[in-house]
Design a protein around this motif. Sequence first.
Motif, PDB file in Angstrom:
ATOM      1  N   ARG A 166       0.876  -1.173   0.000  1.00  0.00           N
ATOM      2  CA  ARG A 166       0.000   0.000   0.000  1.00  0.00           C
ATOM      3  C   ARG A 166       0.911   1.219   0.000  1.00  0.00           C
ATOM      4  O   ARG A 166       2.072   1.146   0.425  1.00  0.00           O
ATOM      5  CB  ARG A 166      -0.917   0.021   1.222  1.00  0.00           C
ATOM      6  N   VAL A 167       0.397   2.354  -0.488  1.00  0.00           N
ATOM      7  CA  VAL A 167       1.257   3.521  -0.649  1.00  0.00           C
ATOM      8  C   VAL A 167       0.512   4.800  -0.314  1.00  0.00           C
ATOM      9  O   VAL A 167      -0.679   4.945  -0.614  1.00  0.00           O
ATOM     10  CB  VAL A 167       1.806   3.597  -2.100  1.00  0.00           C
ATOM     11  N   HIS A 168       1.225   5.715   0.325  1.00  0.00           N
ATOM     12  CA  HIS A 168       0.768   7.101   0.464  1.00  0.00           C
ATOM     13  C   HIS A 168       1.647   7.940  -0.439  1.00  0.00           C
ATOM     14  O   HIS A 168       2.862   8.010  -0.253  1.00  0.00           O
ATOM     15  CB  HIS A 168       0.892   7.583   1.908  1.00  0.00           C
ATOM     16  N   GLU A 169       1.035   8.565  -1.459  1.00  0.00           N
ATOM     17  CA  GLU A 169       1.786   9.382  -2.407  1.00  0.00           C
ATOM     18  C   GLU A 169       1.769  10.844  -1.969  1.00  0.00           C
ATOM     19  O   GLU A 169       0.714  11.384  -1.628  1.00  0.00           O
ATOM     20  CB  GLU A 169       1.198   9.254  -3.814  1.00  0.00           C
ATOM     21  N   ARG A 170       2.924  11.465  -1.998  1.00  0.00           N
ATOM     22  CA  ARG A 170       3.021  12.880  -1.629  1.00  0.00           C
ATOM     23  C   ARG A 170       2.135  13.702  -2.561  1.00  0.00           C
ATOM     24  O   ARG A 170       2.088  13.485  -3.773  1.00  0.00           O
ATOM     25  CB  ARG A 170       4.469  13.361  -1.704  1.00  0.00           C
ATOM     26  N   GLY A 171       1.430  14.649  -2.006  1.00  0.00           N
ATOM     27  CA  GLY A 171       0.571  15.522  -2.790  1.00  0.00           C
ATOM     28  C   GLY A 171      -0.737  14.895  -3.210  1.00  0.00           C
ATOM     29  O   GLY A 171      -1.536  15.540  -3.887  1.00  0.00           O
ATOM     30  N   VAL A 172      -0.984  13.636  -2.813  1.00  0.00           N
ATOM     31  CA  VAL A 172      -2.202  12.940  -3.244  1.00  0.00           C
ATOM     32  C   VAL A 172      -2.909  12.284  -2.070  1.00  0.00           C
ATOM     33  O   VAL A 172      -4.078  12.516  -1.795  1.00  0.00           O
ATOM     34  CB  VAL A 172      -1.895  11.865  -4.317  1.00  0.00           C
ATOM     35  N   GLY A 173      -2.195  11.426  -1.325  1.00  0.00           N
ATOM     36  CA  GLY A 173      -2.794  10.594  -0.299  1.00  0.00           C
ATOM     37  C   GLY A 173      -2.640   9.140  -0.688  1.00  0.00           C
ATOM     38  O   GLY A 173      -1.828   8.795  -1.552  1.00  0.00           O
ATOM     39  N   GLU A 174      -3.410   8.256  -0.065  1.00  0.00           N
ATOM     40  CA  GLU A 174      -3.336   6.851  -0.459  1.00  0.00           C
ATOM     41  C   GLU A 174      -3.939   6.680  -1.843  1.00  0.00           C
ATOM     42  O   GLU A 174      -5.006   7.224  -2.146  1.00  0.00           O
ATOM     43  CB  GLU A 174      -4.063   5.938   0.519  1.00  0.00           C
ATOM     44  N   THR A 175      -3.267   5.931  -2.695  1.00  0.00           N
ATOM     45  CA  THR A 175      -3.759   5.632  -4.032  1.00  0.00           C
ATOM     46  C   THR A 175      -3.878   4.123  -4.204  1.00  0.00           C
ATOM     47  O   THR A 175      -3.293   3.354  -3.455  1.00  0.00           O
ATOM     48  CB  THR A 175      -2.826   6.191  -5.122  1.00  0.00           C
TER      49      THR A 175
END
Length: 260
Positions: free
Chosen positions: A192-201
């Motif tokens: 799972r990932v939290h992308e900077r400037g976005v949130g979890e994708t």
Amino acid sequence: MHFAKGHGTGNDFVIVPDLADERPLAPADVAALCDRRFGIGGDGLLRVAPSSEPGTKWFMDYRNADGSIAEMCGNGVRVFARYLLEQGLADGPEIPVATRGGVKHVRLEGDQFSVDMGPATFGPTSQAGLEGFEWPGQAVSMGNPHLVCHLGETDELDALDLHRQPRFDPAVFPDGVNVEFVVGTAPHVRMRVHERGVGETFSCGTGACAVAAVALRRAGSDTGTCEVDVPGGTLTVTVADETIHLAGPAAIVAEGTARL
């Protein structure tokens, strides 16, 4: 303005053709278009602009959902290539795309797209924090920054609340970082990932590449193929001596006209 909507394993994008490079979008415009309630909705925006890079025709002007600039997006470049093909703006099976992370060569292989993403560059070990917990992680650059944290149990991965940005060391990541949490061992892992400037994708292509490179190294090899399960599907990452290939689906799901 005309737009299209596409996704790669659930990582979704607003696509805006600006074929004459006449309408650069301000960060507020990007954020408005990517807003899921008041706009079209997307994890990011792909503006199709002319390229000045030799050997390429189109530049992928990629922005995060908040309007900030990102160097590269592995799912986005596959969706970008799919859009170029469907609009007759490129011929297959190989499409060179100029990006802020360099020229990426996207190849249509059956119903999937494979991208030469370039090599992974390992940085220092660091750590990520969330909800009072800390996890050790490995810094990896895929042209953009990642912190790969391996967890012990699947239940631990499922329980994470990634609505908020995990804590990280700004001395290691002065421009922010995408944080991946991983379970399993190569050749098959889940993330799972939290992308900077976005949130979890639902997916992150460059993140999957970083995760595969770390997972293979943990398994005792610097090369090989690793299946990476993301919430939106599965990506196949092949790590070679000098580059990484990312393969996965890309789809255009809608076209229309938007107003700003």
